[in-house]
Design a protein around this motif. Structure first.
Motif, PDB file in Angstrom:
ATOM      1  N   PHE A 120      45.263  34.130  30.285  1.00 36.74           N
ATOM      2  CA  PHE A 120      45.876  33.252  31.283  1.00 36.74           C
ATOM      3  C   PHE A 120      46.408  34.099  32.431  1.00 36.74           C
ATOM      4  O   PHE A 120      47.554  34.541  32.432  1.00 36.74           O
ATOM      5  CB  PHE A 120      46.999  32.453  30.624  1.00 36.74           C
ATOM      6  CG  PHE A 120      47.410  31.244  31.419  1.00 36.74           C
ATOM      7  CD1 PHE A 120      46.631  30.098  31.403  1.00 36.74           C
ATOM      8  CD2 PHE A 120      48.557  31.263  32.187  1.00 36.74           C
ATOM      9  CE1 PHE A 120      47.004  28.980  32.138  1.00 36.74           C
ATOM     10  CE2 PHE A 120      48.935  30.149  32.918  1.00 36.74           C
ATOM     11  CZ  PHE A 120      48.156  29.011  32.904  1.00 36.74           C
ATOM     12  N   THR A 121      45.535  34.351  33.431  1.00 40.26           N
ATOM     13  CA  THR A 121      45.879  35.276  34.515  1.00 40.26           C
ATOM     14  C   THR A 121      46.461  34.598  35.741  1.00 40.26           C
ATOM     15  O   THR A 121      47.123  35.247  36.548  1.00 40.26           O
ATOM     16  CB  THR A 121      44.628  36.038  34.955  1.00 40.26           C
ATOM     17  OG1 THR A 121      43.690  35.096  35.485  1.00 40.26           O
ATOM     18  CG2 THR A 121      43.989  36.769  33.773  1.00 40.26           C
ATOM     19  N   GLY A 122      46.166  33.332  35.933  1.00 38.94           N
ATOM     20  CA  GLY A 122      46.565  32.658  37.166  1.00 38.94           C
ATOM     21  C   GLY A 122      45.623  32.928  38.326  1.00 38.94           C
ATOM     22  O   GLY A 122      45.861  32.461  39.433  1.00 38.94           O
ATOM     23  N   LEU A 123      44.530  33.658  38.100  1.00 41.20           N
ATOM     24  CA  LEU A 123      43.625  34.009  39.187  1.00 41.20           C
ATOM     25  C   LEU A 123      43.003  32.799  39.885  1.00 41.20           C
ATOM     26  O   LEU A 123      42.899  32.792  41.110  1.00 41.20           O
ATOM     27  CB  LEU A 123      42.526  34.938  38.672  1.00 41.20           C
ATOM     28  CG  LEU A 123      42.967  36.366  38.327  1.00 41.20           C
ATOM     29  CD1 LEU A 123      41.812  37.131  37.694  1.00 41.20           C
ATOM     30  CD2 LEU A 123      43.464  37.098  39.563  1.00 41.20           C
ATOM     31  N   PRO A 124      42.581  31.754  39.173  1.00 37.90           N
ATOM     32  CA  PRO A 124      42.023  30.594  39.888  1.00 37.90           C
ATOM     33  C   PRO A 124      43.024  29.968  40.852  1.00 37.90           C
ATOM     34  O   PRO A 124      42.676  29.585  41.969  1.00 37.90           O
ATOM     35  CB  PRO A 124      41.653  29.627  38.757  1.00 37.90           C
ATOM     36  CG  PRO A 124      41.452  30.499  37.570  1.00 37.90           C
ATOM     37  CD  PRO A 124      42.471  31.591  37.711  1.00 37.90           C
ATOM     38  N   VAL A 125      44.280  29.870  40.423  1.00 37.99           N
ATOM     39  CA  VAL A 125      45.311  29.291  41.295  1.00 37.99           C
ATOM     40  C   VAL A 125      45.536  30.184  42.507  1.00 37.99           C
ATOM     41  O   VAL A 125      45.647  29.707  43.645  1.00 37.99           O
ATOM     42  CB  VAL A 125      46.626  29.094  40.516  1.00 37.99           C
ATOM     43  CG1 VAL A 125      47.732  28.605  41.443  1.00 37.99           C
ATOM     44  CG2 VAL A 125      46.423  28.102  39.385  1.00 37.99           C
ATOM     45  N   ARG A 126      45.584  31.473  42.272  1.00 39.17           N
ATOM     46  CA  ARG A 126      45.794  32.391  43.392  1.00 39.17           C
ATOM     47  C   ARG A 126      44.686  32.247  44.421  1.00 39.17           C
ATOM     48  O   ARG A 126      44.941  32.256  45.619  1.00 39.17           O
ATOM     49  CB  ARG A 126      45.872  33.829  42.888  1.00 39.17           C
ATOM     50  CG  ARG A 126      46.005  34.848  44.026  1.00 39.17           C
ATOM     51  CD  ARG A 126      46.356  36.214  43.510  1.00 39.17           C
ATOM     52  NE  ARG A 126      46.368  37.196  44.584  1.00 39.17           N
ATOM     53  CZ  ARG A 126      46.802  38.442  44.459  1.00 39.17           C
ATOM     54  NH1 ARG A 126      47.251  38.867  43.275  1.00 39.17           N
ATOM     55  NH2 ARG A 126      46.780  39.275  45.471  1.00 39.17           N
ATOM     56  N   TYR A 127      43.453  32.089  43.959  1.00 36.59           N
ATOM     57  CA  TYR A 127      42.366  31.976  44.922  1.00 36.59           C
ATOM     58  C   TYR A 127      42.477  30.690  45.722  1.00 36.59           C
ATOM     59  O   TYR A 127      42.155  30.669  46.918  1.00 36.59           O
ATOM     60  CB  TYR A 127      41.003  32.055  44.244  1.00 36.59           C
ATOM     61  CG  TYR A 127      39.926  32.351  45.255  1.00 36.59           C
ATOM     62  CD1 TYR A 127      39.584  33.653  45.576  1.00 36.59           C
ATOM     63  CD2 TYR A 127      39.295  31.305  45.939  1.00 36.59           C
ATOM     64  CE1 TYR A 127      38.623  33.918  46.536  1.00 36.59           C
ATOM     65  CE2 TYR A 127      38.335  31.568  46.900  1.00 36.59           C
ATOM     66  CZ  TYR A 127      37.996  32.874  47.193  1.00 36.59           C
ATOM     67  OH  TYR A 127      37.062  33.125  48.151  1.00 36.59           O
ATOM     68  N   ILE A 128      42.913  29.625  45.109  1.00 28.72           N
ATOM     69  CA  ILE A 128      43.103  28.384  45.853  1.00 28.72           C
ATOM     70  C   ILE A 128      44.117  28.590  46.976  1.00 28.72           C
ATOM     71  O   ILE A 128      43.906  28.172  48.121  1.00 28.72           O
ATOM     72  CB  ILE A 128      43.547  27.244  44.918  1.00 28.72           C
ATOM     73  CG1 ILE A 128      42.404  26.837  43.995  1.00 28.72           C
ATOM     74  CG2 ILE A 128      44.018  26.027  45.722  1.00 28.72           C
ATOM     75  CD1 ILE A 128      42.790  25.831  42.939  1.00 28.72           C
ATOM     76  N   PHE A 129      45.225  29.252  46.665  1.00 29.40           N
ATOM     77  CA  PHE A 129      46.240  29.496  47.699  1.00 29.40           C
ATOM     78  C   PHE A 129      45.730  30.453  48.771  1.00 29.40           C
ATOM     79  O   PHE A 129      46.018  30.274  49.962  1.00 29.40           O
ATOM     80  CB  PHE A 129      47.528  30.011  47.059  1.00 29.40           C
ATOM     81  CG  PHE A 129      48.399  28.922  46.511  1.00 29.40           C
ATOM     82  CD1 PHE A 129      49.361  28.314  47.300  1.00 29.40           C
ATOM     83  CD2 PHE A 129      48.250  28.475  45.212  1.00 29.40           C
ATOM     84  CE1 PHE A 129      50.156  27.284  46.813  1.00 29.40           C
ATOM     85  CE2 PHE A 129      49.031  27.452  44.703  1.00 29.40           C
ATOM     86  CZ  PHE A 129      49.989  26.856  45.508  1.00 29.40           C
ATOM     87  N   GLU A 130      44.960  31.457  48.370  1.00 34.67           N
ATOM     88  CA  GLU A 130      44.404  32.373  49.363  1.00 34.67           C
ATOM     89  C   GLU A 130      43.395  31.654  50.255  1.00 34.67           C
ATOM     90  O   GLU A 130      43.349  31.891  51.471  1.00 34.67           O
ATOM     91  CB  GLU A 130      43.745  33.559  48.662  1.00 34.67           C
ATOM     92  CG  GLU A 130      44.754  34.517  48.030  1.00 34.67           C
ATOM     93  CD  GLU A 130      44.096  35.634  47.250  1.00 34.67           C
ATOM     94  OE1 GLU A 130      42.875  35.526  46.972  1.00 34.67           O
ATOM     95  OE2 GLU A 130      44.789  36.611  46.903  1.00 34.67           O
ATOM     96  N   HIS A 131      42.595  30.776  49.654  1.00 35.41           N
ATOM     97  CA  HIS A 131      41.637  30.005  50.453  1.00 35.41           C
ATOM     98  C   HIS A 131      42.365  29.053  51.389  1.00 35.41           C
ATOM     99  O   HIS A 131      41.983  28.890  52.557  1.00 35.41           O
ATOM    100  CB  HIS A 131      40.694  29.232  49.528  1.00 35.41           C
ATOM    101  CG  HIS A 131      39.557  28.598  50.245  1.00 35.41           C
ATOM    102  ND1 HIS A 131      39.343  27.241  50.256  1.00 35.41           N
ATOM    103  CD2 HIS A 131      38.557  29.133  50.993  1.00 35.41           C
ATOM    104  CE1 HIS A 131      38.272  26.965  50.987  1.00 35.41           C
ATOM    105  NE2 HIS A 131      37.767  28.092  51.435  1.00 35.41           N
ATOM    106  N   ALA A 132      43.436  28.425  50.898  1.00 41.96           N
ATOM    107  CA  ALA A 132      44.231  27.530  51.748  1.00 41.96           C
ATOM    108  C   ALA A 132      44.898  28.295  52.876  1.00 41.96           C
ATOM    109  O   ALA A 132      45.082  27.761  53.976  1.00 41.96           O
ATOM    110  CB  ALA A 132      45.280  26.810  50.904  1.00 41.96           C
ATOM    111  N   GLU A 133      45.252  29.543  52.613  1.00 35.86           N
ATOM    112  CA  GLU A 133      45.847  30.372  53.660  1.00 35.86           C
ATOM    113  C   GLU A 133      44.839  30.640  54.775  1.00 35.86           C
ATOM    114  O   GLU A 133      45.182  30.626  55.957  1.00 35.86           O
ATOM    115  CB  GLU A 133      46.335  31.688  53.050  1.00 35.86           C
ATOM    116  CG  GLU A 133      47.207  32.526  53.963  1.00 35.86           C
ATOM    117  CD  GLU A 133      47.866  33.654  53.202  1.00 35.86           C
ATOM    118  OE1 GLU A 133      49.056  33.911  53.452  1.00 35.86           O
ATOM    119  OE2 GLU A 133      47.192  34.279  52.348  1.00 35.86           O
ATOM    120  N   GLN A 134      43.582  30.854  54.392  1.00 30.10           N
ATOM    121  CA  GLN A 134      42.529  31.119  55.369  1.00 30.10           C
ATOM    122  C   GLN A 134      42.118  29.844  56.111  1.00 30.10           C
ATOM    123  O   GLN A 134      41.736  29.905  57.282  1.00 30.10           O
ATOM    124  CB  GLN A 134      41.306  31.708  54.666  1.00 30.10           C
ATOM    125  CG  GLN A 134      41.548  33.043  54.000  1.00 30.10           C
ATOM    126  CD  GLN A 134      40.458  33.420  53.009  1.00 30.10           C
ATOM    127  OE1 GLN A 134      39.447  32.716  52.906  1.00 30.10           O
ATOM    128  NE2 GLN A 134      40.644  34.504  52.283  1.00 30.10           N
TER     129      GLN A 134
END
Length: 215
Positions: A85-99
């Protein structure tokens, strides 16, 4: 379709979507017209109608584009499943939303009749439920709460935080907000609020007995 034609189609679709997002943020979805969208995009009306029925269809198309490429929404699912359980999928969503902050703002505000937001929510929820089911099967565990409920709760919380994050200068980076959401998921709200599990209303005592309700 020839490569040159394919590139023209992609350029036209990108221009139309960019024009829609800009105009919605300037005027609101209800106030804009197809004519304004095509003028802003410098695209012929015939080209617009070759791809979309109306401006609502264009807005939903933006959501579907996010979903079609899983590497843009949840690229780390397989990696997260392999590593825990790394949280990586959630992090990518936030990074994509940032872009793509403006695109996410338009979607998450529920512009139009809310159809784009409903579609975004459903796509994300269905994918998340699939991940939870695969994870439970992988570890041979029986969920304590039905996974359709877990997935919808998870999705609702994520969208609520994501909406707040893209609309405001929260001071939290994508990595920081992901870390907090991961801890909340792993340890729960009682722990996150600073309490011990025994301090929670209705908590069980050390013998496993729930305290009597207040009179």
């Amino acid at each position: 379709m020839k490569p040159a034609q394919d590139r023209r189609v992609r350029r036209s679709r990108r221009a139309l979507r960019s024009a829609l997002v800009d105009l919605v943020l300037e005027k609101g979805f209800q106030a804009i017209t197809v004519e304004e969208i095509t003028a802003r995009a410098d695209v012929a009306r015939a080209t617009f109608y070759a791809h979309y029925r109306d401006k609502d269809d264009l807005l939903v198309g933006i959501v579907r584009d996010l979903a079609e490429d899983r590497e843009q929404l949840l690229p780390a699912v397989a990696q997260a499943q392999a590593r825990g359980f790394t949280g990586l999928p959630v992090r990518y969503i936030f990074e994509h939303a940032e872009q793509e902050r403006d695109v996410y703002r338009v979607i998450l505000r529920g512009e139009g009749d809310g159809r784009a937001l409903r579609e975004f929510t459903a796509i994300l929820c269905n994918r998340v439920e699939q991940v939870f089911r695969e994870r439970a099967a992988q570890h041979g565990v029986t969920p304590r709460v039905p996974l359709d409920i877990v997935a919808r709760t998870w999705t609702g919380e994520l969208i609520g935080v994501l909406t707040w994050w893209v609309e405001n200068d929260t001071g939290y980076s994508a990595a920081e907000i992901t870390a907090h959401l991961r801890d909340l998921s792993v340890y729960g709200r009682v722990w996150a609020s600073g309490l011990a599990p025994s301090d929670a209303p209705g908590a069980f005592d050390s013998s496993g007995t729930a305290p009597a309700a207040d009179a």
